[in-house]
Design a protein around this motif. Sequence first.
Motif, PDB file in Angstrom:
ATOM      1  N   VAL A   4       1.036  -1.095   0.271  1.00 22.15           N
ATOM      2  CA  VAL A   4       0.017  -0.084  -0.038  1.00 22.15           C
ATOM      3  C   VAL A   4       0.915   1.185  -0.022  1.00 22.15           C
ATOM      4  O   VAL A   4       2.155   1.115   0.752  1.00 22.15           O
ATOM      5  CB  VAL A   4      -1.066  -0.086   1.419  1.00 22.15           C
ATOM      6  CG1 VAL A   4      -1.459  -0.842   1.359  1.00 22.15           C
ATOM      7  CG2 VAL A   4      -0.441   0.019   2.431  1.00 22.15           C
ATOM      8  N   PRO A   5      -0.011   1.929  -0.353  1.00 21.77           N
ATOM      9  CA  PRO A   5       1.432   3.539  -0.327  1.00 21.77           C
ATOM     10  C   PRO A   5       1.342   4.056   0.649  1.00 21.77           C
ATOM     11  O   PRO A   5      -0.235   4.200   1.880  1.00 21.77           O
ATOM     12  CB  PRO A   5       0.101   4.660  -1.387  1.00 21.77           C
ATOM     13  CG  PRO A   5      -0.409   4.013  -2.012  1.00 21.77           C
ATOM     14  CD  PRO A   5      -1.010   2.252  -0.947  1.00 21.77           C
ATOM     15  N   LEU A   6       2.910   4.637   1.514  1.00 25.29           N
ATOM     16  CA  LEU A   6       3.006   4.612   2.927  1.00 25.29           C
ATOM     17  C   LEU A   6       2.475   5.699   3.424  1.00 25.29           C
ATOM     18  O   LEU A   6       1.584   5.750   4.611  1.00 25.29           O
ATOM     19  CB  LEU A   6       4.830   4.868   2.466  1.00 25.29           C
ATOM     20  CG  LEU A   6       5.375   5.558   3.925  1.00 25.29           C
ATOM     21  CD1 LEU A   6       5.089   4.398   4.647  1.00 25.29           C
ATOM     22  CD2 LEU A   6       6.198   5.570   3.648  1.00 25.29           C
ATOM     23  N   THR A   7       2.086   6.841   2.485  1.00 23.76           N
ATOM     24  CA  THR A   7       1.258   8.062   2.753  1.00 23.76           C
ATOM     25  C   THR A   7       0.143   7.544   3.552  1.00 23.76           C
ATOM     26  O   THR A   7      -0.487   8.604   3.834  1.00 23.76           O
ATOM     27  CB  THR A   7       1.352   8.975   1.617  1.00 23.76           C
ATOM     28  OG1 THR A   7       0.877   8.652   0.618  1.00 23.76           O
ATOM     29  CG2 THR A   7       2.825   9.903   1.217  1.00 23.76           C
ATOM     30  N   ILE A   9      -0.991   5.222   4.756  1.00 22.78           N
ATOM     31  CA  ILE A   9      -0.769   4.496   6.495  1.00 22.78           C
ATOM     32  C   ILE A   9      -0.011   5.521   7.198  1.00 22.78           C
ATOM     33  O   ILE A   9      -0.879   6.198   7.849  1.00 22.78           O
ATOM     34  CB  ILE A   9       0.136   3.497   6.372  1.00 22.78           C
ATOM     35  CG1 ILE A   9      -1.016   2.735   5.875  1.00 22.78           C
ATOM     36  CG2 ILE A   9       0.368   3.000   8.019  1.00 22.78           C
ATOM     37  CD1 ILE A   9       0.151   1.149   5.126  1.00 22.78           C
ATOM     38  N   THR A  10       0.688   6.376   6.690  1.00 24.55           N
ATOM     39  CA  THR A  10       0.621   7.616   7.877  1.00 24.55           C
ATOM     40  C   THR A  10      -0.211   8.868   7.753  1.00 24.55           C
ATOM     41  O   THR A  10       0.469   8.884   9.474  1.00 24.55           O
ATOM     42  CB  THR A  10       2.165   7.914   7.140  1.00 24.55           C
ATOM     43  OG1 THR A  10       2.053   8.595   5.969  1.00 24.55           O
ATOM     44  CG2 THR A  10       3.545   6.960   7.160  1.00 24.55           C
ATOM     45  N   GLN A  11      -0.722   8.789   6.745  1.00 24.86           N
ATOM     46  CA  GLN A  11      -2.105  10.683   7.222  1.00 24.86           C
ATOM     47  C   GLN A  11      -2.853   9.598   8.130  1.00 24.86           C
ATOM     48  O   GLN A  11      -3.326  10.338   8.871  1.00 24.86           O
ATOM     49  CB  GLN A  11      -2.430  10.608   5.365  1.00 24.86           C
ATOM     50  CG  GLN A  11      -0.893  11.660   5.589  1.00 24.86           C
ATOM     51  CD  GLN A  11      -1.392  11.958   3.637  1.00 24.86           C
ATOM     52  OE1 GLN A  11      -2.307  11.691   3.209  1.00 24.86           O
ATOM     53  NE2 GLN A  11      -0.756  12.866   3.256  1.00 24.86           N
ATOM     54  N   ALA A  12      -3.123   8.364   7.571  1.00 29.33           N
ATOM     55  CA  ALA A  12      -4.202   7.901   8.594  1.00 29.33           C
ATOM     56  C   ALA A  12      -4.291   8.167  10.121  1.00 29.33           C
ATOM     57  O   ALA A  12      -5.127   8.657  10.882  1.00 29.33           O
ATOM     58  CB  ALA A  12      -4.641   7.384   8.442  1.00 29.33           C
ATOM     59  N   VAL A 133      -9.316   3.069  -3.092  1.00 24.13           N
ATOM     60  CA  VAL A 133      -9.825   3.981  -2.079  1.00 24.13           C
ATOM     61  C   VAL A 133      -9.815   2.885  -0.730  1.00 24.13           C
ATOM     62  O   VAL A 133      -9.647   1.333  -0.716  1.00 24.13           O
ATOM     63  CB  VAL A 133     -11.458   3.687  -2.024  1.00 24.13           C
ATOM     64  CG1 VAL A 133     -12.265   4.406  -1.180  1.00 24.13           C
ATOM     65  CG2 VAL A 133     -11.633   4.434  -3.485  1.00 24.13           C
ATOM     66  N   TYR A 134      -9.376   3.339   0.393  1.00 28.49           N
ATOM     67  CA  TYR A 134     -10.078   2.654   1.600  1.00 28.49           C
ATOM     68  C   TYR A 134     -10.458   3.081   2.747  1.00 28.49           C
ATOM     69  O   TYR A 134     -10.844   4.090   2.800  1.00 28.49           O
ATOM     70  CB  TYR A 134      -8.138   2.644   1.998  1.00 28.49           C
ATOM     71  CG  TYR A 134      -7.623   3.616   2.691  1.00 28.49           C
ATOM     72  CD1 TYR A 134      -6.946   4.045   3.351  1.00 28.49           C
ATOM     73  CD2 TYR A 134      -7.089   4.842   1.236  1.00 28.49           C
ATOM     74  CE1 TYR A 134      -6.630   5.258   3.913  1.00 28.49           C
ATOM     75  CE2 TYR A 134      -6.101   5.745   2.140  1.00 28.49           C
ATOM     76  CZ  TYR A 134      -6.305   6.214   3.652  1.00 28.49           C
ATOM     77  OH  TYR A 134      -6.162   7.530   3.604  1.00 28.49           O
ATOM     78  N   THR A 135     -10.889   3.158   3.916  1.00 28.48           N
ATOM     79  CA  THR A 135     -11.445   3.393   4.486  1.00 28.48           C
ATOM     80  C   THR A 135     -10.700   3.233   6.077  1.00 28.48           C
ATOM     81  O   THR A 135     -10.490   3.161   6.283  1.00 28.48           O
ATOM     82  CB  THR A 135     -13.127   2.646   4.392  1.00 28.48           C
ATOM     83  OG1 THR A 135     -12.145   1.219   5.784  1.00 28.48           O
ATOM     84  CG2 THR A 135     -14.371   2.247   4.090  1.00 28.48           C
ATOM     85  N   VAL A 136     -10.973   5.482   7.143  1.00 27.36           N
ATOM     86  CA  VAL A 136     -10.427   5.260   8.055  1.00 27.36           C
ATOM     87  C   VAL A 136     -11.571   5.520   8.773  1.00 27.36           C
ATOM     88  O   VAL A 136     -12.234   6.475   9.162  1.00 27.36           O
ATOM     89  CB  VAL A 136      -9.713   6.515   8.477  1.00 27.36           C
ATOM     90  CG1 VAL A 136      -8.968   7.067   9.252  1.00 27.36           C
ATOM     91  CG2 VAL A 136      -8.726   6.382   7.338  1.00 27.36           C
ATOM     92  N   LYS A 140     -14.541   6.421   4.488  1.00 29.65           N
ATOM     93  CA  LYS A 140     -13.340   6.680   2.583  1.00 29.65           C
ATOM     94  C   LYS A 140     -12.793   7.648   2.320  1.00 29.65           C
ATOM     95  O   LYS A 140     -13.086   8.606   2.295  1.00 29.65           O
ATOM     96  CB  LYS A 140     -14.736   6.616   1.631  1.00 29.65           C
ATOM     97  CG  LYS A 140     -15.361   4.650   1.525  1.00 29.65           C
ATOM     98  CD  LYS A 140     -16.707   4.602   0.216  1.00 29.65           C
ATOM     99  CE  LYS A 140     -17.428   2.955   0.304  1.00 29.65           C
ATOM    100  NZ  LYS A 140     -17.653   3.273  -0.699  1.00 29.65           N
ATOM    101  N   LYS A 141     -11.770   6.539   1.828  1.00 27.35           N
ATOM    102  CA  LYS A 141     -10.424   7.777   1.213  1.00 27.35           C
ATOM    103  C   LYS A 141      -9.907   7.385   0.302  1.00 27.35           C
ATOM    104  O   LYS A 141     -10.354   6.394  -0.012  1.00 27.35           O
ATOM    105  CB  LYS A 141      -9.729   8.104   2.529  1.00 27.35           C
ATOM    106  CG  LYS A 141     -10.157   8.429   3.557  1.00 27.35           C
ATOM    107  CD  LYS A 141      -9.173   9.972   4.199  1.00 27.35           C
ATOM    108  CE  LYS A 141     -10.053  10.269   5.711  1.00 27.35           C
ATOM    109  NZ  LYS A 141      -9.605  11.110   6.242  1.00 27.35           N
ATOM    110  N   THR A 142      -9.080   8.263  -0.844  1.00 30.59           N
ATOM    111  CA  THR A 142      -8.776   8.043  -1.763  1.00 30.59           C
ATOM    112  C   THR A 142      -7.612   7.458  -1.912  1.00 30.59           C
ATOM    113  O   THR A 142      -6.558   8.751  -0.545  1.00 30.59           O
ATOM    114  CB  THR A 142      -8.747   9.292  -2.421  1.00 30.59           C
ATOM    115  OG1 THR A 142     -10.223   9.110  -3.328  1.00 30.59           O
ATOM    116  CG2 THR A 142      -8.195   8.760  -4.083  1.00 30.59           C
ATOM    117  N   MET A 143      -6.332   7.103  -1.507  1.00 32.28           N
ATOM    118  CA  MET A 143      -5.534   6.704  -1.825  1.00 32.28           C
ATOM    119  C   MET A 143      -4.125   7.930  -2.780  1.00 32.28           C
ATOM    120  O   MET A 143      -4.760   8.644  -3.111  1.00 32.28           O
ATOM    121  CB  MET A 143      -4.790   5.476  -2.637  1.00 32.28           C
ATOM    122  CG  MET A 143      -4.984   3.714  -2.158  1.00 32.28           C
ATOM    123  SD  MET A 143      -4.287   2.964  -1.137  1.00 32.28           S
ATOM    124  CE  MET A 143      -5.211   1.717  -1.060  1.00 32.28           C
TER     125      MET A 143
END
Length: 154
Positions: A4-7, A9-12, A133-136, A140-143
Motif C-alpha cells: 500500500v502507499p506509505l502515505t 498509512i502515515t496520514q491515517a 479507495v480505503y477506509t479510516v 472512505k478515502k482515496t489513496m
Amino acid sequence: VFMVPLTSITQALDIPYKVNQSEKKVILDLSGMGSGSQQPGGNTGGGSGSGVPNIPNLGPNDLILMMNSNKMYQNGKEYTAGQPMAVKNGVSYVAIRSLVNRVGLKLTYDGKTKETIIIRGNDELRFKTNSSVYTVNGVKKTMVRCLVKLRKPR
C-alpha cells in the motif's frame, strides 16, 4: 504480499516522517505510537557490524525504511521486510505486514469483504486489493500519492 502507499498509512495514523532522498531512506517518527512501536518481530540482524546505519539525531522510536530495499532499521537492529519498499511513479509502496509488525499494530483479514484491516486502539484502516479507495474509521478515502521521488542519475 499486500503493498500500500506509505502515505495512506502515515496520514491515517498521524505518523510523521522525514525523507532523505540522497541516502534513499524514509524515517518514521513512532514516538506518538506509545509502547506498541517497539514490538518484536521480523528477521533481526542487529548488533554492531551488522550494517545498521549510523544516523545522527535518530530517536529511539524511529523506524528507518530503505527505498527500493527490504531492509528496515529500528532501535539499532536490522529487520527484513517481506517485500522491498518500492518507489514507482513517485509513490512509495510498503509491504503492509512488515510495517505493521514494526509499528506494533494489529493486522487481520476479512475474507467476506476481502479487506486487509489495520487496527490501532479505536482506529481501523481497511484496504481492499486492487482498489484506490480505503477506509479510516468507516470514512472512505482515496489513496494519496507519496511525495518521495528518486532523482535519476545524470
